[in-house]
Design a protein around this motif. Structure first.
Motif, PDB file in Angstrom:
ATOM      1  N   GLY A   1       0.792  -1.224   0.000  1.00 41.78           N
ATOM      2  CA  GLY A   1       0.000   0.000   0.000  1.00 41.78           C
ATOM      3  C   GLY A   1       0.821   1.269   0.000  1.00 41.78           C
ATOM      4  O   GLY A   1       0.266   2.373  -0.124  1.00 41.78           O
ATOM      5  N   ALA A   2       2.148   1.147   0.146  1.00 40.51           N
ATOM      6  CA  ALA A   2       3.008   2.347   0.191  1.00 40.51           C
ATOM      7  C   ALA A   2       4.443   1.930  -0.116  1.00 40.51           C
ATOM      8  O   ALA A   2       4.832   0.788   0.135  1.00 40.51           O
ATOM      9  N   ASP A   3       5.207   2.892  -0.641  1.00 41.51           N
ATOM     10  CA  ASP A   3       6.629   2.640  -0.904  1.00 41.51           C
ATOM     11  C   ASP A   3       7.382   2.472   0.413  1.00 41.51           C
ATOM     12  O   ASP A   3       7.024   3.077   1.439  1.00 41.51           O
TER      13      ASP A   3
ATOM     14  N   VAL B   1       3.380  10.445   4.773  1.00 45.02           N
ATOM     15  CA  VAL B   1       2.929  10.064   3.422  1.00 45.02           C
ATOM     16  C   VAL B   1       2.720   8.551   3.355  1.00 45.02           C
ATOM     17  O   VAL B   1       1.728   8.059   2.791  1.00 45.02           O
ATOM     18  N   PHE B   2       3.646   7.810   3.928  1.00 44.35           N
ATOM     19  CA  PHE B   2       3.574   6.340   3.995  1.00 44.35           C
ATOM     20  C   PHE B   2       2.250   5.907   4.635  1.00 44.35           C
ATOM     21  O   PHE B   2       1.510   5.078   4.084  1.00 44.35           O
TER      22      PHE B   2
ATOM     23  N   ASP C   1      -0.490   7.760   5.111  1.00 45.23           N
ATOM     24  CA  ASP C   1      -1.633   8.227   4.293  1.00 45.23           C
ATOM     25  C   ASP C   1      -1.873   7.261   3.131  1.00 45.23           C
ATOM     26  O   ASP C   1      -3.026   6.935   2.817  1.00 45.23           O
ATOM     27  N   ASP C   2      -0.813   6.821   2.485  1.00 48.81           N
ATOM     28  CA  ASP C   2      -0.940   5.898   1.343  1.00 48.81           C
ATOM     29  C   ASP C   2      -1.521   4.553   1.792  1.00 48.81           C
ATOM     30  O   ASP C   2      -2.376   3.977   1.104  1.00 48.81           O
TER      31      ASP C   2
ATOM     32  N   ALA D   1      -5.245   4.995   2.496  1.00 49.06           N
ATOM     33  CA  ALA D   1      -6.009   5.141   1.243  1.00 49.06           C
ATOM     34  C   ALA D   1      -6.166   3.782   0.558  1.00 49.06           C
ATOM     35  O   ALA D   1      -7.248   3.437   0.058  1.00 49.06           O
ATOM     36  N   ALA D   2      -5.104   2.992   0.556  1.00 47.45           N
ATOM     37  CA  ALA D   2      -5.160   1.670  -0.087  1.00 47.45           C
ATOM     38  C   ALA D   2      -6.129   0.757   0.661  1.00 47.45           C
ATOM     39  O   ALA D   2      -6.905   0.013   0.045  1.00 47.45           O
TER      40      ALA D   2
END
Ligand SMILES: Cc1cc2nc3c(=O)[nH]c(=O)nc-3n(C[C@H](O)[C@H](O)[C@H](O)COP(=O)(O)O)c2cc1C
Length: 157
Positions: A123-125, A143-144, A146-147, A150-151
């Motif tokens: 779901g995140a890098d 950001v991690f 949040d991503d 969202a996923a």
């Protein structure tokens, strides 16, 4: 699951000197601020099947000699190949030391490859932190998170 039940997450960390627990705590604070219910566990005290119970699994391991995995996390690592986590979202973040340029944070890449065998969806890098998390790292970790949220929300719709 009812439509408006909160997302759940488990943050699994491994640490010797505290840096990766500090990374885990930043992630947990961000998740909780977004209303996610979070469980924090140390890797040697964690069974992989616990991850099947949550929406988001996050692994936060240190990297040791020659890019190796935490010794106390080897059972957990091996077990990731033998479980079905295809219904969850995962992310990997953690602290290493840029001094070890060729093997910098290599355990993160190893866990990222290994958890994919479970069918969990990324779901995140990966976020790599040099030693203790500073302000810039906290932005990357936000950001991690949040991503990942969202996923997870996208898969629940
Ligand atoms: C003997 C030794 C070997 C290490 N090897 C690596 C390495 O290959 N790659 C890396 O990124 N960090 C390496 N590190 C640095 C640790 O990963 C780094 O200090 C990390 O922040 C420790 O996390 P912790 O405080 O959660 O234990 C090594 C540290 C030690 C003491």
């Amino acid at each position: 699951m009812p439509e408006n039940s909160p997302l759940t997450a488990q943050v699994v960390f491994a640490t010797i000197t505290g840096n990766n627990e500090a990374v885990a705590d930043v992630i947990i604070a961000d998740l909780e601020a977004a209303g996610v219910q979070v469980k924090k566990t140390e890797i040697s005290q964690t069974e992989v099947d616990e991850l099947a119970q949550v929406d988001i699994a996050i692994i936060v391991p240190y990297t040791y000699d020659g890019g190796s995995l935490p010794d106390e996390g080897l059972d957990f690592y091996d077990d990731l190949a033998d479980i079905d986590l295809s219904q969850i979202i995962y992310g990997v973040a953690g602290s290493g030391d840029l001094y070890y340029e060729d093997t910098y944070c290599l355990a993160l890449d190893s866990f990222d490859t290994q958890i994919q065998k479970s069918g969990a969806k990324k779901g995140a890098d990966i976020v790599r932190v040099d030693l203790r998390p500073e302000e810039e790292d906290k932005k990357h970790l936000q950001v991690f998170v949040d991503d990942l949220i969202a996923a997870a929300q996208a898969t629940k719709q």
